[in-house]
Design an enzyme around this catalytic site. Sequence first.
Site: not given
Length: 402
Positions: A126, A140, A246
């Site tokens: 990165a 994702k 969550d």
Amino acid sequence: HNFNTFFRGNRDYEVVAFTATQIPDIEGRRYPAVLAGEGYAEGIPIHAESEMEALIAEHGVDVVVFAYSDVTHQHVMHLGSRAMAAGASYMLLGARQTMVKSTKPVVAVCAARTGSGKSQTSRRVAELLTAAGKKVVVIKRILRHLAADEEFVSMFLDEARIAAKLSHPNIVQIYDFGKVDETYFLAMEFVDGYDLGNVVSASRRGDAPISIGDAIYIGIELAKGLDYAHRREDRFGEPLNIVHRDISPQNVLVSRDGTVKIVDFGIAKATSVSDESPHLVKGKFSYMSPEQASGRPVDARSDVFSLGVVIFELLCGRPLFRHTTQDETLSMVKSAVVPDISSLNPDVPPQLEKLLYRLLAKELDDRVQSARELQIELTKILYGLGDIHDSMTLSRTLRELE
């Protein structure tokens, strides 16, 4: 990864168990049925690696498949010797059997135990890309079996549209979402750091508990992000009634510079539609509110309770609702019995202990009513400590744990 790319849906094999060495409180855990797919109605049990020989004997296991990526060659061969001595064959799967094909150029990170693990290698990649003027994001992907579930996809897209509109320093930004070929994806902000679960685990291993000031600061930052999301309105001024559902250490990211961010807004709700119990999110029972664990409708106060569970763990050095079995954990969550906090950590200030009991109240009307109220109360307590605790002190704590 090996299971999803090779064994899932493969009628030539029956997977009887996973073993692991780095999962805390492993007893009673299972790879959920919704991910395991056809033939695994009860999911797949997960055991400690030390139980491998007993599992081979109990199930008459034919083959043990090695699937770790960051251990020494010596350890790999040692496990093979153990498996074969117990009567099973030993197998390693190669790239052709487990590779996920891409239609775009990618950088694949594969780390051996050479002093630089996957996280360090990914961070270095990165850094190089950023230095070259590239924007680094996290992709994702939706698992293949969920992408075939129309109700899940519809919910996912609806929630992603809302989550993509959230722009706040304490919420991981979603840049884009959509579908490429048959794969749905989210492109998210890259956070150079760790999830809070890893930070807590590292503090336990190093016998270096997170300071009360840093724990309060983390709670304040999370409350800011939640308050922003809970108060969001549509373009007509109507509340969006966003609830994360969550909040847990795994969904809190702490960057190396001490920034605290919430990840996966809206994803938990989408995931729940593919579950047999639509109001539950498997694997995170211990951080649910009593109303969520009971399958009742939830509002912003459910997130406030979950944040209280996280703060309790930071302050007391142990989960509020300890894992035994899933049923026992759910029963504990529903009853919402909170132990004596001062006996677990005598250094917790009385006003903070009193606030925690309000945060973790079973009855909604007895609970702290909003993330904003929580942020204000925590800020008053933090100022009362007389010490400075901010992103810089939290960043220093992370460096000490690395």
